[in-house]
Structures are given as C-alpha cells and as structure tokens.
Design a protein around this motif. Sequence first.
Motif, mmCIF file in Angstrom:
data_model
loop_
_atom_site.group_PDB
_atom_site.id
_atom_site.type_symbol
_atom_site.label_atom_id
_atom_site.label_comp_id
_atom_site.label_asym_id
_atom_site.label_seq_id
_atom_site.Cartn_x
_atom_site.Cartn_y
_atom_site.Cartn_z
ATOM 1 N N ALA A 24 88.824 121.755 1.463
ATOM 2 C CA ALA A 24 87.878 122.868 1.477
ATOM 3 C C ALA A 24 87.836 123.446 2.886
ATOM 4 O O ALA A 24 87.891 122.709 3.874
ATOM 5 C CB ALA A 24 86.498 122.386 1.056
ATOM 6 N N GLY A 25 87.797 124.777 2.981
ATOM 7 C CA GLY A 25 87.837 125.431 4.282
ATOM 8 C C GLY A 25 89.235 125.737 4.774
ATOM 9 O O GLY A 25 89.408 126.293 5.868
ATOM 10 N N PRO A 85 86.307 128.898 0.756
ATOM 11 C CA PRO A 85 84.952 128.543 1.216
ATOM 12 C C PRO A 85 84.732 127.039 1.234
ATOM 13 O O PRO A 85 85.021 126.327 0.263
ATOM 14 C CB PRO A 85 84.045 129.234 0.190
ATOM 15 C CG PRO A 85 84.853 130.403 -0.291
ATOM 16 C CD PRO A 85 86.269 129.911 -0.320
ATOM 17 N N ALA A 86 84.214 126.538 2.348
ATOM 18 C CA ALA A 86 84.008 125.097 2.507
ATOM 19 C C ALA A 86 82.931 124.559 1.585
ATOM 20 O O ALA A 86 82.864 123.348 1.345
ATOM 21 C CB ALA A 86 83.647 124.792 3.962
ATOM 22 N N SER A 87 82.098 125.465 1.040
ATOM 23 C CA SER A 87 80.995 125.023 0.184
ATOM 24 C C SER A 87 81.386 124.853 -1.276
ATOM 25 O O SER A 87 80.580 124.371 -2.086
ATOM 26 C CB SER A 87 79.841 126.025 0.276
ATOM 27 O OG SER A 87 80.260 127.317 -0.135
ATOM 28 N N PRO A 108 82.676 123.173 -4.557
ATOM 29 C CA PRO A 108 82.756 121.762 -4.961
ATOM 30 C C PRO A 108 84.207 121.294 -5.055
ATOM 31 O O PRO A 108 85.107 122.078 -5.381
ATOM 32 C CB PRO A 108 82.088 121.750 -6.335
ATOM 33 C CG PRO A 108 81.245 122.982 -6.375
ATOM 34 C CD PRO A 108 81.972 124.001 -5.555
ATOM 35 N N GLY A 142 84.600 119.634 0.411
ATOM 36 C CA GLY A 142 83.810 120.674 -0.230
ATOM 37 C C GLY A 142 82.327 120.354 -0.263
ATOM 38 O O GLY A 142 81.857 119.368 0.301
ATOM 39 N N GLY A 143 81.603 121.237 -0.974
ATOM 40 C CA GLY A 143 80.158 121.123 -1.025
ATOM 41 C C GLY A 143 79.630 121.165 -2.430
ATOM 42 O O GLY A 143 80.280 120.677 -3.363
ATOM 43 N N SER A 144 78.489 121.806 -2.593
ATOM 44 C CA SER A 144 77.830 121.828 -3.903
ATOM 45 C C SER A 144 77.406 123.226 -4.315
ATOM 46 O O SER A 144 76.470 123.395 -5.092
ATOM 47 C CB SER A 144 76.609 120.906 -3.876
ATOM 48 O OG SER A 144 75.705 121.312 -2.851
ATOM 49 N N ALA A 145 78.086 124.249 -3.801
ATOM 50 C CA ALA A 145 77.718 125.631 -4.100
ATOM 51 C C ALA A 145 77.936 125.944 -5.574
ATOM 52 O O ALA A 145 78.803 125.369 -6.237
ATOM 53 C CB ALA A 145 78.525 126.588 -3.240
ATOM 54 N N SER A 146 77.154 126.886 -6.082
ATOM 55 C CA SER A 146 77.313 127.391 -7.441
ATOM 56 C C SER A 146 77.512 128.901 -7.363
ATOM 57 O O SER A 146 76.562 129.673 -7.473
ATOM 58 C CB SER A 146 76.080 127.057 -8.292
ATOM 59 O OG SER A 146 76.247 127.517 -9.614
ATOM 60 N N GLY A 199 79.893 132.784 -0.036
ATOM 61 C CA GLY A 199 80.152 131.375 0.237
ATOM 62 C C GLY A 199 78.969 130.680 0.872
ATOM 63 O O GLY A 199 79.068 129.535 1.274
#
Length: 236
Positions: free
Chosen positions: A72-73, A154-156, A158, A194-198, A236
Amino acid sequence: MKLALSILASAALANAHFTMQYIWVNGVDQGLNTNIRIPPNNNPVTDVTSTDLTCNVNGLSGSGVSTVSIPAGANITFEWHQHAQRTGEDPISGGHKGAVQVYVAKAPSTAASFDGQGAVWTKIYSSGLLNPSTEQWATDVVNATQGKHSVVIPASLPAGDYLLRAEIIALHVASSYPGAQFYIGCAQATITGGGSASPTKISLPGAYKSTDPGITVNIYNNLQNYTAPGGAVWSG
C-alpha cells in the motif's frame, strides 16, 4: 478549418490503436504483458453499456494471469504502446487527444477470479484537458513520457487482492456517440499493508452515460474545460 483537420486526423489515425503492455511497481518493470489481462487486439471499446468497459474484451476473468504483490502506498506506472513491444513510435499516437484515469476494485477473493462487476470501482486518478490555449491533454503527457503514467496506490486501502484499471479515453472523434474510444487495461495485484478505508465506489459499466460531457464532446470547438466521466477522484 478545425473540423477539416479533425476529419483528416480521424482518417489518418483510424488504425493507430494501442494496449497497456507493462506495469511498474516502485520503478521496477514487471515485464511485457505480465500481471495484465491481455485483450485479443488493440481496438478500443466504444459502447459504454458493454461489459467490455470493465477490463476490455475478454477481460472478466484473469485465469492464467499472474498477480503482483505491491505494498500500500506504492507508485504504480502503466505503460501503453501501439504495437506488441517498445518500438520508438508515439506510444499512443499524438492524435489521440483525451483523458487518462485509474480505478481500483477490491476482489472478494482472488484477483484472478474477480470479474469487476457491480459498484466496486474507486477512481484514484484523473487527468484531462491541461491547457486549453495549447490544446494539451493528458495523453500528450503520456506520449512525452514514452507511454507511461503513474499513480500512488492510497496507503489507506485495505489489504487484499485488487484489479488496477487504467483507462485512456481518446476523444478525437467524440463529437457524436459512439465516438469516444476507451482503451482499458486491467492488472491484478495483491496489496499488502494498507489501512481500513471504505472508499466511494461506482459500477463500470453503469456509471458512464453516452450523454456525459466527458464522453460526447467536440474537442475541436474551442473547448475551455473538460469533465471526465466517473465522478470525482477519491481523496484516500
């Protein structure tokens, strides 16, 4: 005069089609047609209601296609050419003026088994008319960089398997519908970290309409601004 020039350009460029042939991950070339769902030819999609708009012709399955692992990123570069390899010509033909966009879609399981149908696509990049006075478009930049354009994933987002969908919309014959030419390439990737963005999502096909001003448009009529189809880029 501009109408005459557009007609001549359309005739001369009728066969100057192209495909996405390479992806790069953080500056590393993954190889010709690697991790990419390859269409049977380099012709464009022109019907915005067709499932070919998703990942090009025969692109609903990635069976037999490898999937690249990316953090991610990461910076991902997509590279396009008219022919089957880097030959030194204008990679996408200088007459194919238009927009460049990138979408991602998270697979419910593996990228290879994902057909990309439904409201699953998130736009992460869009570039269109850059300078009305010089008629410079995003495609001119792609040609100037040997067929390449890049986007940061985007690093966010999932972690998981994704389709990365790059799209060039050529508008040189788009004054009536069907006219806009959609060149689409889908790569298969596993995003790690990654992250937990929706993020917001749209359907392809589904979100594009023949009447969209970014699809049916006369780019030779002193165009001062351009709105690409598919809505806004997700921040993002």
